[in-house]
Scaffold this motif. Sequence first.
Motif, PDB file in Angstrom:
ATOM      1  N   GLN A 343       0.840  -1.190   0.000  1.00  0.00           N
ATOM      2  CA  GLN A 343       0.000   0.000   0.000  1.00  0.00           C
ATOM      3  C   GLN A 343       0.875   1.239   0.000  1.00  0.00           C
ATOM      4  O   GLN A 343       2.020   1.216   0.487  1.00  0.00           O
ATOM      5  CB  GLN A 343      -0.911   0.011   1.225  1.00  0.00           C
ATOM      6  N   ARG A 344       0.321   2.345  -0.517  1.00  0.00           N
ATOM      7  CA  ARG A 344       1.115   3.568  -0.661  1.00  0.00           C
ATOM      8  C   ARG A 344       0.476   4.729   0.084  1.00  0.00           C
ATOM      9  O   ARG A 344      -0.738   4.779   0.253  1.00  0.00           O
ATOM     10  CB  ARG A 344       1.243   3.934  -2.141  1.00  0.00           C
ATOM     11  N   THR A 345       1.324   5.657   0.491  1.00  0.00           N
ATOM     12  CA  THR A 345       0.856   6.952   0.971  1.00  0.00           C
ATOM     13  C   THR A 345       0.805   7.884  -0.237  1.00  0.00           C
ATOM     14  O   THR A 345       1.844   8.268  -0.779  1.00  0.00           O
ATOM     15  CB  THR A 345       1.798   7.531   2.043  1.00  0.00           C
ATOM     16  N   LEU A 346      -0.404   8.206  -0.673  1.00  0.00           N
ATOM     17  CA  LEU A 346      -0.606   9.073  -1.834  1.00  0.00           C
ATOM     18  C   LEU A 346      -1.225  10.383  -1.388  1.00  0.00           C
ATOM     19  O   LEU A 346      -2.125  10.399  -0.541  1.00  0.00           O
ATOM     20  CB  LEU A 346      -1.536   8.410  -2.851  1.00  0.00           C
ATOM     21  N   LEU A 347      -0.755  11.472  -1.960  1.00  0.00           N
ATOM     22  CA  LEU A 347      -1.363  12.785  -1.745  1.00  0.00           C
ATOM     23  C   LEU A 347      -1.694  13.355  -3.120  1.00  0.00           C
ATOM     24  O   LEU A 347      -0.799  13.633  -3.921  1.00  0.00           O
ATOM     25  CB  LEU A 347      -0.399  13.715  -1.000  1.00  0.00           C
TER      26      LEU A 347
END
Length: 354
Positions: A343-347
């Motif tokens: 999973q990714r931290t996306l902004l």
Amino acid sequence: MSQRKSSRWGGLWSALPSGAAAILAGLAALTATAGPPPLDPGPLQVHATAVPLDPGDPSRTQLGPLHFMGGLWLRADDPRFGGLSDLRVSADGVQVVAVSDCGTGLTARLSYDASGRLAGFADALLVTLTDSKGSALGQDDVDAESLVAVPNGGLEVGFEGRGRIEEYGPGFAGPARPLAAPAGLAACGSNGGLELMADVGDGRRLVICEERRKASTTVPAWVGRGETWEERAYPLSFDSNSGWAAEPFRPTAAARLPNGDLLVLERRFPPLAARLVRLERSMLQGGDALEPREIARLEPPMTLDNFEGLEVRQDERGRSLVYILSDDNNCVKTGAVARRGVQRTLLLLFVLTS
């Protein structure tokens, strides 16, 4: 959604479409690394990589009334980073604060290119959230899920698990000051508790749980402040071909638009998707059920993850800018072992064009 919740996803891969499965397939193979974080997390190096709205068509910029203005994939080698569940952005768009599932607050600085597209994330600092005595939170009390900025620079944090609202000083300075919360939060259960808290004006808050203890087509919501809360019902949206026994879209964050309406972020898994709905300010009065209206949906093949944070601000041109943040469920709690999945931290940044 906390790390505890992510563990229940493991047996659901057969329900995923191929696009969502490709995004999340590595979640089932987590790799353990050493070490609980120190009491004072301090600064960390975050790497920001640009991402498109649609990896299959990088030129795509429109999503209904939303115009894409850049996105970043945020990564750090430090196992303390991740699990970001909500955010607030300063009026000038430079300062960002966020809270994590692992009992930390994050502050950082955003930058933009000449066209106003989101371009950088720097000067990241982690702060340990404390209790009312100034001590670090216990492992069962760290699941911060929602965030409201108040005019004096303070920050109100909503916690899942042992559902409660705490206020911190600027930059998450402690000790925490407990605030009154709806008495009915216990009806939500520990893993489906206070997921959403938003400023609706006049000092009032909208508070929404992610689940009820029993199966339902609505989740509990409240509008109010202090000791006075009006209970409401927030409807869960089910795809017409899946039936109400399938997984619905669940509310995870909200932010106030310039006219007083609320923009609400909802997330579904499985299959993985997210949507933005609009809740008119008139609906926040009285006791009727809330009736949000969908304005945009994020689903494969678009850039997608576990979206849980939402912010809206006006720029110098009067445009409404919308920030969406994902929770990668990868931060490490005090006394626990760090785990890394895909999973990714996306902004992501958008302009709301209508």
